[in-house]
Motif scaffolding. Sequence first.
Motif, PDB file in Angstrom:
ATOM      1  N   ILE A 161       1.330  25.992 -11.114  1.00 13.90           N
ATOM      2  CA  ILE A 161       0.868  26.128 -12.502  1.00 13.90           C
ATOM      3  C   ILE A 161      -0.526  26.755 -12.465  1.00 13.90           C
ATOM      4  O   ILE A 161      -1.390  26.325 -11.689  1.00 13.90           O
ATOM      5  CB  ILE A 161       0.814  24.766 -13.222  1.00 13.90           C
ATOM      6  N   VAL A 162      -0.716  27.762 -13.303  1.00 14.72           N
ATOM      7  CA  VAL A 162      -2.003  28.458 -13.359  1.00 14.72           C
ATOM      8  C   VAL A 162      -2.541  28.372 -14.789  1.00 14.72           C
ATOM      9  O   VAL A 162      -1.852  28.728 -15.750  1.00 14.72           O
ATOM     10  CB  VAL A 162      -1.843  29.937 -12.941  1.00 14.72           C
ATOM     11  N   VAL A 163      -3.773  27.891 -14.896  1.00 15.42           N
ATOM     12  CA  VAL A 163      -4.463  27.882 -16.193  1.00 15.42           C
ATOM     13  C   VAL A 163      -5.034  29.280 -16.393  1.00 15.42           C
ATOM     14  O   VAL A 163      -5.793  29.762 -15.550  1.00 15.42           O
ATOM     15  CB  VAL A 163      -5.602  26.835 -16.186  1.00 15.42           C
ATOM     16  N   ILE A 164      -4.666  29.932 -17.493  1.00 15.65           N
ATOM     17  CA  ILE A 164      -5.097  31.327 -17.707  1.00 15.65           C
ATOM     18  C   ILE A 164      -6.374  31.375 -18.543  1.00 15.65           C
ATOM     19  O   ILE A 164      -6.455  30.762 -19.620  1.00 15.65           O
ATOM     20  CB  ILE A 164      -3.980  32.136 -18.405  1.00 15.65           C
ATOM     21  N   GLU A 165      -7.338  32.132 -18.028  1.00 16.09           N
ATOM     22  CA  GLU A 165      -8.571  32.382 -18.772  1.00 16.09           C
ATOM     23  C   GLU A 165      -8.783  33.900 -18.855  1.00 16.09           C
ATOM     24  O   GLU A 165      -8.391  34.628 -17.931  1.00 16.09           O
ATOM     25  CB  GLU A 165      -9.787  31.754 -18.061  1.00 16.09           C
TER      26      GLU A 165
END
Length: 216
Positions: A161-165
């Motif tokens: 899971i990647v938190v996108i910024e």
Amino acid sequence: MKITVSKNGPYIVIGKVPLSTSEICNDDEGYCRTWREVKRYPLQEKYALCRCGHSNNKPFCDGTHAKIHFEGTEAGDLETFDKNAEVIPGPALTLSDDKHLCVHARFCMRAGGIWNLVEQSDDPEARDIAIEEACNCPSGRLVIKDNENGKTIEPELDKSIVVIEYPPRNEHGPLWVRGGIPIESADGKLYEIRNRVTLCRCGRSENKPFCDGSHI
Ligand code: FES
């Protein structure tokens, strides 16, 4: 590995799913072009990720959803991507596009845009850029098929899971679920398992649990 959407609460993630934060980076012309990992979280057997957008410990849930009476009703479509997507044929590639899944990551805009590139996909350069743009689309809105063998061209993504910024615009994007991790709704139904999907983490999507770009 599995993600369960809890009723009016967080995503419960089990099975030591790797979690990190990545930023979208622009090229010299200002087009979204690459990903840069900026943070990796310690591996945990189980954790809860905020989906109401109000945690003071993002990306994790801190219980604030209960205090604000978060309404997290899912509207997410249990139909398959292929059923919902519009098909855009080109000479060498075919694009499937489900607009409802757009998270505005904007990788598809460069070099005239993926829709034009697919129409010109008998040109090897246009073909390569179209494939790159589709594979960078985190939500899986854009999926490319090779006309020659009929096979879908997908990026190789480890389960994570990647938190996108997106710092250039100060946008805090969705949770990018990669590699085909099963996602179960609060009432126990499984969504289609896909290599790329994005989950809402601002609480405002009309297509919960999936992101619909409302954070912007
Ligand atoms: S879902 Fe728990 S604080 Fe946001």
